[in-house]
Design an enzyme around this catalytic site. Structure first.
Site, PDB file in Angstrom:
ATOM      1  N   GLU A  96      49.761 -54.167  65.210  1.00 25.62           N
ATOM      2  CA  GLU A  96      49.066 -53.590  66.367  1.00 25.62           C
ATOM      3  C   GLU A  96      48.907 -52.084  66.155  1.00 25.62           C
ATOM      4  O   GLU A  96      49.704 -51.448  65.470  1.00 25.62           O
ATOM      5  CB  GLU A  96      49.883 -53.931  67.626  1.00 25.62           C
ATOM      6  CG  GLU A  96      49.459 -53.277  68.905  1.00 25.62           C
ATOM      7  CD  GLU A  96      48.082 -53.669  69.421  1.00 25.62           C
ATOM      8  OE1 GLU A  96      47.114 -53.574  68.653  1.00 25.62           O
ATOM      9  OE2 GLU A  96      47.973 -54.017  70.617  1.00 25.62           O
ATOM     10  N   ASP A 100      52.166 -48.899  73.768  1.00 26.42           N
ATOM     11  CA  ASP A 100      52.081 -47.971  74.891  1.00 26.42           C
ATOM     12  C   ASP A 100      53.075 -48.456  75.956  1.00 26.42           C
ATOM     13  O   ASP A 100      54.271 -48.280  75.808  1.00 26.42           O
ATOM     14  CB  ASP A 100      50.621 -47.948  75.358  1.00 26.42           C
ATOM     15  CG  ASP A 100      50.300 -46.851  76.350  1.00 26.42           C
ATOM     16  OD1 ASP A 100      50.905 -45.772  76.269  1.00 26.42           O
ATOM     17  OD2 ASP A 100      49.438 -47.066  77.221  1.00 26.42           O
ATOM     18  N   PHE A 149      46.383 -39.160  74.515  1.00 32.74           N
ATOM     19  CA  PHE A 149      45.430 -40.226  74.222  1.00 32.74           C
ATOM     20  C   PHE A 149      44.841 -39.984  72.844  1.00 32.74           C
ATOM     21  O   PHE A 149      44.215 -38.960  72.602  1.00 32.74           O
ATOM     22  CB  PHE A 149      44.337 -40.323  75.283  1.00 32.74           C
ATOM     23  CG  PHE A 149      43.585 -41.612  75.153  1.00 32.74           C
ATOM     24  CD1 PHE A 149      44.051 -42.762  75.775  1.00 32.74           C
ATOM     25  CD2 PHE A 149      42.444 -41.695  74.369  1.00 32.74           C
ATOM     26  CE1 PHE A 149      43.394 -43.972  75.620  1.00 32.74           C
ATOM     27  CE2 PHE A 149      41.782 -42.898  74.204  1.00 32.74           C
ATOM     28  CZ  PHE A 149      42.253 -44.040  74.836  1.00 32.74           C
ATOM     29  N   ARG A 162      36.373 -45.003  66.434  1.00 32.36           N
ATOM     30  CA  ARG A 162      37.225 -45.925  65.680  1.00 32.36           C
ATOM     31  C   ARG A 162      37.230 -45.652  64.177  1.00 32.36           C
ATOM     32  O   ARG A 162      38.248 -45.784  63.517  1.00 32.36           O
ATOM     33  CB  ARG A 162      36.783 -47.381  65.893  1.00 32.36           C
ATOM     34  CG  ARG A 162      37.197 -47.960  67.227  1.00 32.36           C
ATOM     35  CD  ARG A 162      37.137 -49.478  67.153  1.00 32.36           C
ATOM     36  NE  ARG A 162      37.014 -50.095  68.465  1.00 32.36           N
ATOM     37  CZ  ARG A 162      38.042 -50.412  69.246  1.00 32.36           C
ATOM     38  NH1 ARG A 162      39.278 -50.146  68.858  1.00 32.36           N
ATOM     39  NH2 ARG A 162      37.843 -50.967  70.416  1.00 32.36           N
TER      40      ARG A 162
END
Ligand code: IMP
Ligand code: MG
Length: 171
Positions: A96, A100, A149, A162
């Protein structure tokens, strides 16, 4: 305009992934099948760079999951792309992008357990420990990061950023 800053550059990412792959190579030496699951889309680059470094013959799997996070979060995930093979008695490694709150991985692990694999472990590229609400500890974590973030190297903000080769943050 927010500016994109580099948090972890490509060289540092790959050096660390190399180390984690060495640990994985030490830990998985049995004759049992190893199934490595890429959690799409965010884990895609971590998964490809990691699995290329695994010495044992490995089954590559892909799952797409979406979590409902909102004010009335049910804490449930929905599986958009499911496993394509049987994982019973196999070793499973979930790959993954980021841990979070931990909800996604807790739920995914619960789901995979119902398929009776021999073992389930978790490898994450990034661990935002400060945000954790669930009781989950990854067996392999490349970088612990603060509560920022982040985007790039697979991670997105609204499907953008991405394909950056590094992990960055918006300032
Ligand atoms: P969790 O269920 O709260 O652990 O959320 C994990 C998912 O949230 C990850 O798989 C990411 O898709 C997303 N996410 C959490 N933090 C970030 C971030 O900083 N950047 C991009 N995506 C994030
Ligand atoms: Mg994700």
């Amino acid at each position: 305009m927010s500016k994109l800053k580099i948090l972890i550059d490509e060289k540092t990412l790959l050096e660390k992934i190399d180390k984690i792959a060495n640990e994985i190579n030490k830990d998985y030496q049995s004759d049992r099948d190893l199934v490595v699951i890429c959690v799409l889309k965010g884990a895609v680059y971590f998964f490809t760079d990691l699995t290329k470094r695994i010495k044992k013959d490995t089954i590559l799997e892909f799952m797409k999951i979406s979590s409902y996070v909102g004010t009335e979060s049910s804490g449930e995930i929905s599986i958009k792309t499911d496993l394509s093979l049987d994982i019973e008695n196999k070793d499973v490694l979930i790959v993954e992008d980021i841990l979070d709150t931990g909800l996604t991985l807790v739920k995914l692990k619960e789901y995979l357990k119902t398929k009776n694999p021999n073992s389930i472990k978790i490898a994450v590229l990034l661990d935002k420990k400060a945000r954790r609400t669930e009781n989950i500890v990854p067996e392999y974590a490349c970088f612990e990061i603060e509560d920022k973030f982040v985007v790039g190297y697979g991670l997105d903000y609204d499907e953008k950023y991405r394909n950056l080769p590094y992990v960055g943050y918006l300032e």
